[in-house]
Design a protein around this motif. Structure first.
Motif, PDB file in Angstrom:
ATOM      1  N   PRO A 237     -13.468  53.352   8.680  1.00 54.90           N
ATOM      2  CA  PRO A 237     -14.487  52.514   8.141  1.00 54.90           C
ATOM      3  C   PRO A 237     -15.850  52.558   8.861  1.00 54.90           C
ATOM      4  N   GLU A 238     -16.812  52.223   8.230  1.00 51.99           N
ATOM      5  CA  GLU A 238     -18.017  52.524   8.989  1.00 51.99           C
ATOM      6  C   GLU A 238     -18.612  51.174   9.551  1.00 51.99           C
ATOM      7  N   LEU A 239     -18.116  50.563  10.441  1.00 47.71           N
ATOM      8  CA  LEU A 239     -18.417  49.103  10.764  1.00 47.71           C
ATOM      9  C   LEU A 239     -19.407  49.264  11.922  1.00 47.71           C
ATOM     10  N   VAL A 240     -20.345  48.331  11.992  1.00 52.45           N
ATOM     11  CA  VAL A 240     -21.330  48.413  13.076  1.00 52.45           C
ATOM     12  C   VAL A 240     -21.118  48.014  14.344  1.00 52.45           C
ATOM     13  N   ASN A 241     -19.763  47.156  14.311  1.00 52.06           N
ATOM     14  CA  ASN A 241     -19.332  46.782  15.741  1.00 52.06           C
ATOM     15  C   ASN A 241     -18.290  47.756  16.509  1.00 52.06           C
ATOM     16  N   ILE A 242     -18.317  49.057  15.945  1.00 50.19           N
ATOM     17  CA  ILE A 242     -17.577  49.998  16.538  1.00 50.19           C
ATOM     18  C   ILE A 242     -18.282  50.425  17.676  1.00 50.19           C
ATOM     19  N   ARG A 243     -17.838  50.340  18.992  1.00 54.23           N
ATOM     20  CA  ARG A 243     -18.510  50.974  20.454  1.00 54.23           C
ATOM     21  C   ARG A 243     -18.084  52.359  20.625  1.00 54.23           C
ATOM     22  N   GLU A 244     -16.776  52.561  20.561  1.00 55.54           N
ATOM     23  CA  GLU A 244     -16.130  53.969  20.801  1.00 55.54           C
ATOM     24  C   GLU A 244     -14.947  54.328  20.110  1.00 55.54           C
ATOM     25  N   VAL A 245     -14.968  55.588  19.955  1.00 53.65           N
ATOM     26  CA  VAL A 245     -13.907  56.185  18.978  1.00 53.65           C
ATOM     27  C   VAL A 245     -13.298  57.483  19.673  1.00 53.65           C
ATOM     28  N   ARG A 246     -11.915  57.438  20.131  1.00 53.54           N
ATOM     29  CA  ARG A 246     -11.323  58.576  20.723  1.00 53.54           C
ATOM     30  C   ARG A 246     -10.107  59.130  19.703  1.00 53.54           C
ATOM     31  N   GLY A 249      -5.437  64.216  17.906  1.00 55.30           N
ATOM     32  CA  GLY A 249      -4.626  64.803  16.811  1.00 55.30           C
ATOM     33  C   GLY A 249      -4.440  63.612  15.559  1.00 55.30           C
ATOM     34  N   ARG A 250      -3.365  63.163  15.479  1.00 53.91           N
ATOM     35  CA  ARG A 250      -3.219  62.022  14.718  1.00 53.91           C
ATOM     36  C   ARG A 250      -3.360  60.555  15.223  1.00 53.91           C
ATOM     37  N   LEU A 251      -3.441  60.547  16.501  1.00 51.69           N
ATOM     38  CA  LEU A 251      -3.797  59.288  17.112  1.00 51.69           C
ATOM     39  C   LEU A 251      -5.158  59.040  17.327  1.00 51.69           C
ATOM     40  N   CYS A 252      -5.581  57.574  17.303  1.00 51.37           N
ATOM     41  CA  CYS A 252      -6.791  57.254  17.449  1.00 51.37           C
ATOM     42  C   CYS A 252      -7.212  55.973  18.130  1.00 51.37           C
ATOM     43  N   ALA A 253      -7.908  55.867  19.139  1.00 49.93           N
ATOM     44  CA  ALA A 253      -8.284  54.514  19.755  1.00 49.93           C
ATOM     45  C   ALA A 253      -9.727  54.228  19.365  1.00 49.93           C
ATOM     46  N   THR A 281      -9.707  44.998  29.712  1.00 51.09           N
ATOM     47  CA  THR A 281     -10.432  44.283  30.874  1.00 51.09           C
ATOM     48  C   THR A 281     -11.824  44.488  31.019  1.00 51.09           C
ATOM     49  N   LEU A 282     -12.495  43.648  32.110  1.00 48.17           N
ATOM     50  CA  LEU A 282     -14.005  43.757  31.993  1.00 48.17           C
ATOM     51  C   LEU A 282     -14.173  44.873  32.600  1.00 48.17           C
ATOM     52  N   GLU A 283     -13.513  45.724  33.187  1.00 49.94           N
ATOM     53  CA  GLU A 283     -14.013  47.088  33.562  1.00 49.94           C
ATOM     54  C   GLU A 283     -14.119  48.012  32.563  1.00 49.94           C
ATOM     55  N   GLU A 284     -13.171  47.915  31.486  1.00 47.80           N
ATOM     56  CA  GLU A 284     -13.118  48.648  30.422  1.00 47.80           C
ATOM     57  C   GLU A 284     -14.432  48.274  29.403  1.00 47.80           C
ATOM     58  N   ILE A 285     -14.576  47.186  29.373  1.00 45.92           N
ATOM     59  CA  ILE A 285     -15.841  46.715  28.499  1.00 45.92           C
ATOM     60  C   ILE A 285     -17.296  47.205  29.421  1.00 45.92           C
ATOM     61  N   PHE A 286     -17.174  47.060  30.721  1.00 39.15           N
ATOM     62  CA  PHE A 286     -18.261  47.585  31.533  1.00 39.15           C
ATOM     63  C   PHE A 286     -18.595  48.946  31.068  1.00 39.15           C
ATOM     64  N   LEU A 287     -17.693  49.835  31.117  1.00 38.50           N
ATOM     65  CA  LEU A 287     -17.522  51.193  31.046  1.00 38.50           C
ATOM     66  C   LEU A 287     -18.040  51.587  29.578  1.00 38.50           C
ATOM     67  N   SER A 288     -17.418  50.714  28.499  1.00 39.19           N
ATOM     68  CA  SER A 288     -17.713  51.023  27.091  1.00 39.19           C
ATOM     69  C   SER A 288     -19.525  50.628  26.932  1.00 39.19           C
ATOM     70  N   ASN A 289     -19.653  49.601  27.445  1.00 38.53           N
ATOM     71  CA  ASN A 289     -21.014  49.127  27.467  1.00 38.53           C
ATOM     72  C   ASN A 289     -22.051  50.210  27.920  1.00 38.53           C
ATOM     73  N   VAL A 290     -21.687  50.844  29.239  1.00 45.51           N
ATOM     74  CA  VAL A 290     -22.554  51.504  29.779  1.00 45.51           C
ATOM     75  C   VAL A 290     -22.661  52.784  28.913  1.00 45.51           C
ATOM     76  N   SER A 291     -21.501  53.383  28.374  1.00 39.43           N
ATOM     77  CA  SER A 291     -21.431  54.712  27.374  1.00 39.43           C
ATOM     78  C   SER A 291     -22.229  54.018  25.971  1.00 39.43           C
ATOM     79  N   TYR A 292     -22.174  53.301  25.632  1.00 46.62           N
ATOM     80  CA  TYR A 292     -22.863  52.801  24.322  1.00 46.62           C
ATOM     81  C   TYR A 292     -24.431  52.652  24.778  1.00 46.62           C
ATOM     82  N   ALA A 293     -24.637  51.889  25.822  1.00 55.07           N
ATOM     83  CA  ALA A 293     -26.014  51.620  26.114  1.00 55.07           C
ATOM     84  C   ALA A 293     -27.025  52.981  26.627  1.00 55.07           C
TER      85      ALA A 293
END
Length: 303
Positions: A237-246, A249-253, A281-293
């Motif tokens: 789905p094309e959601l505006v609040n998606i920050r990261e897709v990994r 194979g058939r598995l997706c995060a 965790t805040l560290e995971e949020i931090f890293l995702s924010n850095v990547s997105y930013a």
């Protein structure tokens, strides 16, 4: 009823040759703790030094404990305790000398509290600064700031380079100041565990701009990682609040912000199976924010 503010910044900008702090708005309520999170070069130290009146902004306004900065910084600093990792003490003098020196300047100095801090932080008044380890120096500077009983504490990377035991001592001493609910703390840190542990509010800064600033519970609760199975290689789905897709194979995060309970059903409707929805965790949020930013910043620079 409006909550009184310890710090209020509006439209702060400061330009250097290779850096721009741009349009920063920040509000810290009295009696609360705000953790300022961001990578090296994000603007944390610049922002804190503007708040302290050590640097003048090119535009915007700063009010600290009701004082306009930097115009009224002398009056404001009497009520602020500032600790930065690059602060220095007189090498040839003792901890006791520094305590007496600060006491002679600030009438708010609390002898009884200073004695408790000496014992809590395992410091000796007669010891000279040149014989102190890095951790002991940080604890000594912290003692000098706290024993004045300031209304606002501003810390720039207070736990950098400290071992876990000393870091805990420093954090415990910081938090002890909040026994009086009128006191406030604003601190920057690379250690997301520290920020997550003691903050009421979290502000994320990147590229000289505030990316997000919320109370901790709302900030943390707004982020989720969805573990998905995509058997038929369906489009997400094309959601505006998606920050990261990994994808593997058939598995997706999929990492999302501004999460609500309707989001999993949108992936189910698109033909995917939701295996789990996990907090971050805040560290995971931090890293995702850095990547997105970084991606967003790169796009803006390209334009």
């Amino acid at each position: 009823m409006t909550t009184p503010l310890a710090v209020q910044c509006e439209g702060l900008s400061k330009r250097y040759k290779h850096f721009l702090l741009k349009g920063v708005d920040l509000r810290l309520e009295k009696g609360s703790v705000m953790g300022l999170v961001g990578p090296n070069g994000a603007g944390k130290s610049t922002l804190l030094r503007i708040i302290m009146g050590l640097v003048s902004p090119d535009s915007g306004s700063v009010e600290v404990l009701g004082h306009q900065m930097p115009k009224e910084q002398v009056a404001a600093k009497y009520r602020i305790g500032f600790v930065a990792e690059d602060m220095r003490l007189y090498e040839s003098q003792t901890i006791g000398f520094h305590m007496d020196f600060i006491k002679s300047i600030f009438g708010t100095w609390d002898d009884d509290y200073a004695g408790k801090l000496l014992r809590r932080l395992d410091l000796i008044k007669e010891q000279k600064v040149k014989g102190l380890s890095h951790g002991q120096r940080v604890k000594a500077i912290l003692l000098l700031a706290l024993a004045r009983r300031p209304e606002l504490l501003v810390f720039d990377e207070p736990t950098t380079g400290l071992d876990p035991a000393v870091r805990k001592e420093v954090l415990d001493a910081m938090m002890s100041t909040l026994e009086d609910e009128t006191r406030s703390i604003l601190f920057s840190s690379h250690n997301t565990l520290d920020v997550e542990q003691i903050s009421d509010f979290i502000t994320f800064i990147y590229g000289g701009q505030i990316v997000e600033s919320r109370d901790k519970e709302t900030f943390m609760d707004g982020w989720r990682r969805l573990r998905l199975t995509n058997m038929d290689d369906r489009r997400l789905p094309e959601l505006v609040n998606i920050r990261e897709v990994r994808q593997s194979g058939r598995l997706c995060a999929v990492t999302v912000t501004n999460y609500d309970d309707s989001i999993p059903s949108q992936f189910v409707a698109a033909g995917l199976t939701v295996e789990a929805v996990e907090p971050l965790t805040l560290e995971e949020i931090f890293l995702s924010n850095v990547s997105y930013a970084k991606t967003a910043h790169g796009l803006e620079s390209a334009r």
